[in-house]
Design a protein around this motif. Structure first.
Motif, mmCIF file in Angstrom:
data_model
loop_
_atom_site.group_PDB
_atom_site.id
_atom_site.type_symbol
_atom_site.label_atom_id
_atom_site.label_comp_id
_atom_site.label_asym_id
_atom_site.label_seq_id
_atom_site.Cartn_x
_atom_site.Cartn_y
_atom_site.Cartn_z
ATOM 1 N N THR A 1 -7.184 11.075 22.047
ATOM 2 C CA THR A 1 -6.751 11.704 20.795
ATOM 3 C C THR A 1 -7.946 12.191 19.977
ATOM 4 O OG1 THR A 1 -6.737 9.567 19.694
ATOM 5 C CG2 THR A 1 -4.638 10.344 20.563
ATOM 6 N N ILE A 2 -9.052 11.430 19.996
ATOM 7 C CA ILE A 2 -10.180 11.809 19.139
ATOM 8 C C ILE A 2 -10.787 13.147 19.568
ATOM 9 C CG2 ILE A 2 -12.509 11.149 18.402
ATOM 10 C CD1 ILE A 2 -11.499 8.284 18.216
ATOM 11 N N PRO A 3 -11.141 13.329 20.858
ATOM 12 C CA PRO A 3 -11.669 14.655 21.218
ATOM 13 C C PRO A 3 -10.643 15.763 21.056
ATOM 14 C CG PRO A 3 -11.695 13.168 23.124
ATOM 15 C CD PRO A 3 -11.247 12.376 21.977
ATOM 16 N N LEU A 4 -9.389 15.477 21.395
ATOM 17 C CA LEU A 4 -8.359 16.521 21.266
ATOM 18 C C LEU A 4 -8.169 16.920 19.809
ATOM 19 C CD1 LEU A 4 -5.454 15.695 23.758
ATOM 20 C CD2 LEU A 4 -6.757 17.813 23.556
ATOM 21 N N ALA A 5 -8.048 15.916 18.940
ATOM 22 C CA ALA A 5 -7.851 16.207 17.515
ATOM 23 C C ALA A 5 -9.065 16.939 16.959
ATOM 24 C CB ALA A 5 -7.617 14.912 16.744
ATOM 25 N N THR A 6 -10.248 16.599 17.464
ATOM 26 C CA THR A 6 -11.458 17.276 17.002
ATOM 27 C C THR A 6 -11.398 18.759 17.315
ATOM 28 O OG1 THR A 6 -12.699 15.270 17.391
ATOM 29 C CG2 THR A 6 -13.965 17.292 17.156
ATOM 30 N N LEU A 7 -11.095 19.072 18.574
ATOM 31 C CA LEU A 7 -11.097 20.477 18.976
ATOM 32 C C LEU A 7 -9.929 21.239 18.347
ATOM 33 C CD1 LEU A 7 -12.134 20.201 22.722
ATOM 34 C CD2 LEU A 7 -13.490 20.989 20.786
ATOM 35 N N LEU A 8 -8.729 20.657 18.434
ATOM 36 C CA LEU A 8 -7.564 21.333 17.860
ATOM 37 C C LEU A 8 -7.728 21.491 16.351
ATOM 38 C CD1 LEU A 8 -4.549 19.686 19.732
ATOM 39 C CD2 LEU A 8 -5.329 22.041 19.888
ATOM 40 N N GLY A 9 -8.147 20.410 15.710
ATOM 41 C CA GLY A 9 -8.301 20.429 14.259
ATOM 42 C C GLY A 9 -9.340 21.451 13.824
ATOM 43 N N ALA A 10 -10.469 21.478 14.539
ATOM 44 C CA ALA A 10 -11.523 22.425 14.175
ATOM 45 C C ALA A 10 -11.034 23.850 14.339
ATOM 46 C CB ALA A 10 -12.766 22.181 15.023
ATOM 47 N N SER A 11 -10.284 24.109 15.424
ATOM 48 C CA SER A 11 -9.756 25.463 15.611
ATOM 49 C C SER A 11 -8.797 25.815 14.479
ATOM 50 C CB SER A 11 -9.013 25.567 16.949
ATOM 51 O OG SER A 11 -9.737 24.943 17.958
ATOM 52 N N LEU A 12 -7.927 24.857 14.154
ATOM 53 C CA LEU A 12 -6.943 25.102 13.098
ATOM 54 C C LEU A 12 -7.632 25.379 11.755
ATOM 55 C CD1 LEU A 12 -3.813 25.036 12.779
ATOM 56 C CD2 LEU A 12 -4.078 22.701 11.955
ATOM 57 N N CYS A 13 -8.599 24.512 11.412
ATOM 58 C CA CYS A 13 -9.311 24.680 10.134
ATOM 59 C C CYS A 13 -10.033 26.019 10.101
ATOM 60 C CB CYS A 13 -10.326 23.562 9.931
ATOM 61 S SG CYS A 13 -9.572 21.960 9.688
ATOM 62 N N THR A 14 -10.676 26.394 11.216
ATOM 63 C CA THR A 14 -11.404 27.657 11.247
ATOM 64 C C THR A 14 -10.453 28.821 11.049
ATOM 65 O OG1 THR A 14 -12.818 26.587 12.864
ATOM 66 C CG2 THR A 14 -13.149 28.931 12.525
ATOM 67 N N LEU A 15 -9.302 28.757 11.735
ATOM 68 C CA LEU A 15 -8.317 29.831 11.598
ATOM 69 C C LEU A 15 -7.849 29.954 10.152
ATOM 70 C CD1 LEU A 15 -5.913 29.730 14.674
ATOM 71 C CD2 LEU A 15 -7.191 31.674 13.768
ATOM 72 N N LEU A 16 -7.554 28.795 9.523
ATOM 73 C CA LEU A 16 -7.039 28.830 8.161
ATOM 74 C C LEU A 16 -8.102 29.284 7.170
ATOM 75 C CD1 LEU A 16 -4.853 25.602 8.176
ATOM 76 C CD2 LEU A 16 -4.070 27.961 8.069
ATOM 77 N N LEU A 17 -9.376 28.950 7.441
ATOM 78 C CA LEU A 17 -10.446 29.339 6.515
ATOM 79 C C LEU A 17 -10.926 30.770 6.762
ATOM 80 C CD1 LEU A 17 -12.564 26.090 6.262
ATOM 81 C CD2 LEU A 17 -11.580 27.317 4.353
ATOM 82 N N LEU A 18 -10.517 31.341 7.895
ATOM 83 C CA LEU A 18 -11.004 32.675 8.279
ATOM 84 C C LEU A 18 -10.852 33.721 7.174
ATOM 85 C CD1 LEU A 18 -12.430 33.424 10.844
ATOM 86 C CD2 LEU A 18 -10.287 34.261 11.784
ATOM 87 N N PRO A 19 -9.693 33.779 6.496
ATOM 88 C CA PRO A 19 -9.565 34.812 5.454
ATOM 89 C C PRO A 19 -10.560 34.655 4.307
ATOM 90 C CG PRO A 19 -7.429 33.835 5.978
ATOM 91 C CD PRO A 19 -8.453 33.007 6.656
ATOM 92 N N CYS A 20 -11.067 33.435 4.094
ATOM 93 C CA CYS A 20 -11.971 33.217 2.944
ATOM 94 C C CYS A 20 -13.432 33.411 3.320
ATOM 95 C CB CYS A 20 -11.823 31.808 2.392
ATOM 96 S SG CYS A 20 -10.183 31.187 2.472
ATOM 97 N N LEU A 21 -13.727 33.591 4.594
ATOM 98 C CA LEU A 21 -15.136 33.608 5.004
ATOM 99 C C LEU A 21 -15.953 34.739 4.397
ATOM 100 C CD1 LEU A 21 -15.114 32.372 8.690
ATOM 101 C CD2 LEU A 21 -15.672 31.165 6.610
ATOM 102 N N PRO A 22 -15.375 35.911 4.120
ATOM 103 C CA PRO A 22 -16.201 36.933 3.470
ATOM 104 C C PRO A 22 -16.643 36.539 2.058
ATOM 105 C CG PRO A 22 -14.297 37.933 4.500
ATOM 106 C CD PRO A 22 -14.076 36.461 4.533
ATOM 107 N N LEU A 23 -15.983 35.537 1.469
ATOM 108 C CA LEU A 23 -16.376 35.106 0.120
ATOM 109 C C LEU A 23 -17.725 34.404 0.176
ATOM 110 C CD1 LEU A 23 -13.019 33.613 -1.136
ATOM 111 C CD2 LEU A 23 -13.970 35.845 -1.655
ATOM 112 N N ARG A 24 -18.419 34.462 -0.949
ATOM 113 C CA ARG A 24 -19.728 33.809 -1.002
ATOM 114 C C ARG A 24 -19.827 32.868 -2.183
ATOM 115 N NH1 ARG A 24 -24.163 38.460 -0.072
ATOM 116 N NH2 ARG A 24 -22.487 39.830 -0.639
ATOM 117 N N GLY A 25 -20.793 31.987 -2.102
ATOM 118 C CA GLY A 25 -21.173 31.138 -3.227
ATOM 119 C C GLY A 25 -20.019 30.355 -3.814
ATOM 120 N N VAL A 26 -19.916 30.428 -5.134
ATOM 121 C CA VAL A 26 -18.969 29.583 -5.859
ATOM 122 C C VAL A 26 -17.527 29.957 -5.539
ATOM 123 C CG1 VAL A 26 -18.876 30.980 -7.948
ATOM 124 C CG2 VAL A 26 -18.580 28.539 -8.119
#
Lengths: 262, 337
Positions: free
Chosen positions: B113-138
């Motif tokens: 579960t730990i490696p799976l959750a790590t990879l799945l979770g990281a992919s999920l978080c990256t996908l969800l944060l993707l729209p905000c990545l062009p933002l900078r700083g504060v």
């Protein structure tokens, strides 16, 4: 100098709110030439660089690179095609040594494609290529200069570093935004042969400059901008003789000087 | 009147290995100079569970390591990629809930579960944060702070994933030694892994994104892709700490999205020294046990805690690790001017 236009700028207009920074500017750049773009402060020189390289969106107009429309492409795609630029305000990666600054552009897809770095991806290969490029551009290999943090380098070296960052991509076109500004006469004197050698290597160069005397020595053609509009375009001698150019620059001492010496 | 003035002169130790990037290992003396600090850290971390009295303090060390993972991930994003990410709690929560689901619904053991959750979770978080990545700083900081709050409220309001009760009945580790050494091992692995990463070529590009993203674009590279890779790495660390946490507590609930997981790593980074990667770990080793010790004071705990934080910021604003590195690498002496 061949006669095929490598870059065609077709009636670019850029408005910042109500201010027309560029109004219907068109020009061609031919393969292997050095085109100078001059103009008084605020005439839209840097804006035109930003428009060509995709750093800001044009209000209207097109840019063709080897006949292909690149107007809608993002900045990194345009750089990937081989149109690189330097920045007027140099911002190297300050915390890194000079040669490590070049590892970054050497990591780009274009540098991998064009063989900007040799070797099979082992650590350290990009470092040696970086130092090679720096040597080419005037950093003494055996001195400590290439290994110094970019933050501690003097302006002359930073300008060279900007050029080296372009060269790392093996570019077809370099657009230099005020490469000579802020340099001493002797520093410029050592930069001029460098520019000429780049031209001999077949790189097309567009130079935005304030230092007219030095620009007129290297440029094949010069375009003059004034208040966002193209005033004229021609060989350096023609530009110097033109009355409108004198009027646009009225009051600028250096131009007076250059004009009278011409 | 001319006053006798003195200033402190700092001189780098004349040892080859110190010169940046050129690792000339010429003698045992230089080797030990290089290896000793790292060895002290590794061995110190490894014997910590053995010397600590009782299970309570051993558990504190485990929690410290979990915070340390988050702090290293924050330090990596903030000081090497230029993204100040306040969404550490979001990574923990995502990793935690994924682990809980994988463990209770699919019956997978912690080792999977730990490696799976790590990879799945990281992919999920990256996908969800993707729209905000062009933002900078504060701006990025504020938007990323919103994610854990958002997730918490969604789970609470829709009563999904166990709602406010959370998911219970999750397997624990085989025994407490496995638990401790696994978490400590993961922390050390990521610490040295990230340190290695930021000095590799791709790491230099990350640092370039922080220093001057316009030049990265002018070099023909897409900034968003590199930011996404960096967020993936950081999120992986966050999700892994969340996954371990869930197996330790045998429970996953909305408190995993609590802001503690966003704020404490930042405080630890400030105290330990940002940009050193080891600093955040040291910072956690100071802050988490202090926070436990202060439990005796009840509600006054926060006051003392804040005072300690303020003290560090005022008197050692550069961070413990930066200070330590300077003392280790440089001579100091007074010279008359």
């Amino acid at each position: 100098m061949s006669k095929a236009p490598i870059l065609q700028v077709q009636s670019i207009t850029k408005a910042f709110g109500g201010i027309m920074a560029l109004n219907n500017v068109s020009f061609d750049v031919f393969e292997g030439e050095i085109l100078g773009i001059i103009g008084p402060n605020g005439s839209g020189k840097t804006t035109i660089v930003n428009c060509i390289t995709g750093f800001i969106k044009k209000t209207s107009g097109h840019v063709l690179f080897r006949g292909k429309d690149i107007s809608k492409k993002p900045a990194h795609k345009i750089a990937d095609m081989g149109i690189t630029r330097t920045f007027q305000i140099m911002r190297p990666y300050y915390s890194l040594p000079a040669y490590k600054n070049l590892v970054i552009p050497l990591f780009s897809p274009r540098a991998r494609r064009t063989g900007g770095w040799r070797g099979g991806g082992r650590l350290g290969d990009r470092n040696t290529v970086g130092i090679d490029i720096l040597e080419e551009i005037g950093f003494e290999r055996d001195s400590y200069v290439p290994y110094k943090a970019a933050a501690t380098l003097p302006t002359g070296y930073l300008k060279r570093l900007e050029l080296a960052r372009c060269l790392a991509l093996k570019p077809d076109v370099i657009i230099g935004d005020e490469i000579f500004s802020g340099l001493s006469m002797s520093e410029i004197a050592s930069m001029v042969p460098l520019i000429e050698r780049l031209q001999m290597d077949g790189i097309t160069i567009i130079m935005i400059e304030h230092r007219l005397r030095e620009l007129f020595r290297v440029a094949n053609r010069v375009m003059v901008l004034n208040f966002g509009e193209k005033l004229m375009e021609g060989r350096p001698a023609e530009v110097m003789a033109d009355k409108r150019v004198k009027e646009a620059y009225f009051g600028s001492q250096e131009v007076e000087e250059v004009m009278t010496h011409a | 009147m001319i006053k006798d003035q003195r200033r402190k002169e700092r001189i780098d130790r004349g040892i080859k290995v110190r010169s940046d990037g050129i690792y000339a290992m010429m003698s045992w003396r230089e080797l030990t100079y290089l290896v000793i600090p790292r060895l002290v850290l590794i061995i110190g971390m490894l014997i910590l569970p053995l010397v600590l009295p009782g299970m309570y303090w051993q558990r504190v060390i485990t929690i410290t390591c979990i915070y340390a993972l988050l702090a290293i991930s924050f330090d990596f994003l903030a000081h090497f990629v230029g993204l100040v990410c306040l969404g550490g709690a979001f990574f923990v929560g995502t990793g935690g809930y994924l682990t809980a689901i994988l463990n209770t619904s699919l019956g997978l053991p912690p080792l999977l579960t730990i490696p799976l959750a790590t990879l799945l979770g990281a992919s999920l978080c990256t996908l969800l944060l993707l729209p905000c990545l062009p933002l900078r700083g504060v701006f990025f900081a504020i938007v990323s702070l919103m994610y854990p709050l958002f997730a918490m409220r969604v789970i609470e309001a829709l009563d999904i994933l166990g709602g406010t009760d959370g998911i219970i009945g999750i397997d624990s580790f085989a025994n407490r030694w496995v638990e401790q050494y696994m978490v400590i091992g993961i922390t050390l692995l990521f610490l040295f892994g990230v340190r290695r990463l930021v000095n590799m070529d791709i790491g230099l590009v990350f640092r370039g994104v922080k220093d001057n993203d316009q030049a990265i674009r002018a070099s023909g590279m897409n900034i968003t892709i590199f930011k996404a890779i960096a967020v993936f790495i950081a999120a992986a660390m966050g999700c892994m700490s969340g996954a371990c946490l869930v197996h330790i507590y045998m429970w996953s609930g909305i408190s995993q999205f609590a802001l503690d997981f966003s704020i404490l790593p930042i405080a630890a980074t400030v105290i330990g020294g940002g940009g050193t990667l080891v600093g955040p770990l040291i910072g956690c080793l100071i802050l988490v046990p202090i926070s436990e010790l202060l439990r005796d004071f009840g509600t006054l705990r926060i006051v003392f805690y804040s005072l300690i934080l303020v003290g560090f910021i005022v008197f050692r604003s550069e961070g413990v690790m930066v200070y330590g590195q300077r003392k280790y690498h440089q001579f100091e002496r007074w010279t008359r001017i």
